[in-house]
Design a protein around this motif. Structure first.
Motif, PDB file in Angstrom:
ATOM      1  N   UNK A 124       0.833  -1.213   0.000  1.00  0.00           N
ATOM      2  CA  UNK A 124       0.000   0.000   0.000  1.00  0.00           C
ATOM      3  C   UNK A 124       0.863   1.257   0.000  1.00  0.00           C
ATOM      4  N   UNK A 125       2.004   1.211   0.682  1.00  0.00           N
ATOM      5  CA  UNK A 125       2.920   2.349   0.690  1.00  0.00           C
ATOM      6  C   UNK A 125       3.530   2.549  -0.699  1.00  0.00           C
ATOM      7  N   UNK A 126       3.939   1.467  -1.333  1.00  0.00           N
ATOM      8  CA  UNK A 126       4.501   1.567  -2.680  1.00  0.00           C
ATOM      9  C   UNK A 126       3.461   2.050  -3.683  1.00  0.00           C
ATOM     10  N   UNK A 127       2.228   1.571  -3.559  1.00  0.00           N
ATOM     11  CA  UNK A 127       1.161   2.016  -4.455  1.00  0.00           C
ATOM     12  C   UNK A 127       0.866   3.503  -4.263  1.00  0.00           C
ATOM     13  N   UNK A 128       0.814   3.954  -3.010  1.00  0.00           N
ATOM     14  CA  UNK A 128       0.568   5.369  -2.748  1.00  0.00           C
ATOM     15  C   UNK A 128       1.718   6.217  -3.284  1.00  0.00           C
ATOM     16  N   UNK A 129       2.941   5.731  -3.113  1.00  0.00           N
ATOM     17  CA  UNK A 129       4.118   6.433  -3.631  1.00  0.00           C
ATOM     18  C   UNK A 129       4.061   6.520  -5.158  1.00  0.00           C
ATOM     19  N   UNK A 181      11.940   6.436   3.654  1.00  0.00           N
ATOM     20  CA  UNK A 181      12.513   6.393   2.302  1.00  0.00           C
ATOM     21  C   UNK A 181      11.470   6.725   1.239  1.00  0.00           C
ATOM     22  N   UNK A 182      10.195   6.597   1.580  1.00  0.00           N
ATOM     23  CA  UNK A 182       9.123   6.929   0.631  1.00  0.00           C
ATOM     24  C   UNK A 182       8.653   8.372   0.767  1.00  0.00           C
ATOM     25  N   UNK A 183       9.155   9.076   1.752  1.00  0.00           N
ATOM     26  CA  UNK A 183       8.736  10.460   1.981  1.00  0.00           C
ATOM     27  C   UNK A 183       9.523  11.383   1.058  1.00  0.00           C
ATOM     28  N   UNK A 184       8.885  11.811  -0.015  1.00  0.00           N
ATOM     29  CA  UNK A 184       9.549  12.612  -1.048  1.00  0.00           C
ATOM     30  C   UNK A 184      10.007  13.961  -0.510  1.00  0.00           C
ATOM     31  N   UNK A 185       9.212  14.582   0.318  1.00  0.00           N
ATOM     32  CA  UNK A 185       9.485  15.957   0.741  1.00  0.00           C
ATOM     33  C   UNK A 185      10.392  16.054   1.957  1.00  0.00           C
TER      34      UNK A 185
END
Length: 141
Positions: free
Chosen positions: A8-13, A101-105
């Motif tokens: 779900x984290x990868x899909x949201x990313x 690591x998934x937090x772009x900002x």
């Protein structure tokens, strides 16, 4: 972290990077093209180009900050949910590192930096163009 949470984290990313964030990076291409156009405009007085670049850079930075603080993104809500779930668990360093690591900002992982490269280079180029026009404007006067 469970496989379902990772998925779900990868899909949201992926949805965020290919959707809203992609629109912002596409705007970067327009801004950089506009900056390049102002550098080659010899007949326009440098003070006008300086003003135009200041407006373009301000608009660009405003849109970046607005998107950074956007509360309605699925990625942000997924990150917040997982951070809340795992922040008080024992031995959570690896899990929290994976989530960040998934937090772009706010992340400094390779994934986050790779996503932000167009924004970083666009901002640097806009600042360079602004400085170039400022140098011409104040030398010209």
């Amino acid at each position: 972290m469970t496989n379902y949470e990772r998925k779900s984290l990868f899909e949201a990313y992926s949805e965020y990077v290919n959707g809203r964030f992609s629109e912002l990076t596409d705007f970067v291409v327009l801004v950089v093209g506009f900056c390049l156009g102002t550098l080659s405009a010899q007949k326009i007085p440098p003070m006008y180009n300086l003003f135009i670049m200041a407006v373009v850079l301000t608009t660009f930075l405003y849109l970046m900050l607005k998107e950074r603080n956007a509360p309605d993104s699925k990625l942000k809500s997924t990150l917040d949910r997982l951070k809340d779930k795992y922040k008080n668990k024992e031995n959570n360093e690896e899990i929290m590192e994976e989530i960040h690591s998934y937090d772009i900002w706010n992340g400094f992982s390779g994934r986050a930096i790779k996503s932000n490269l167009p924004l970083i280079f666009g901002t640097i180029f806009c600042i360079y163009t602004l400085i170039e026009h400022a140098a011409k404007a104040f030398y010209w006067w």
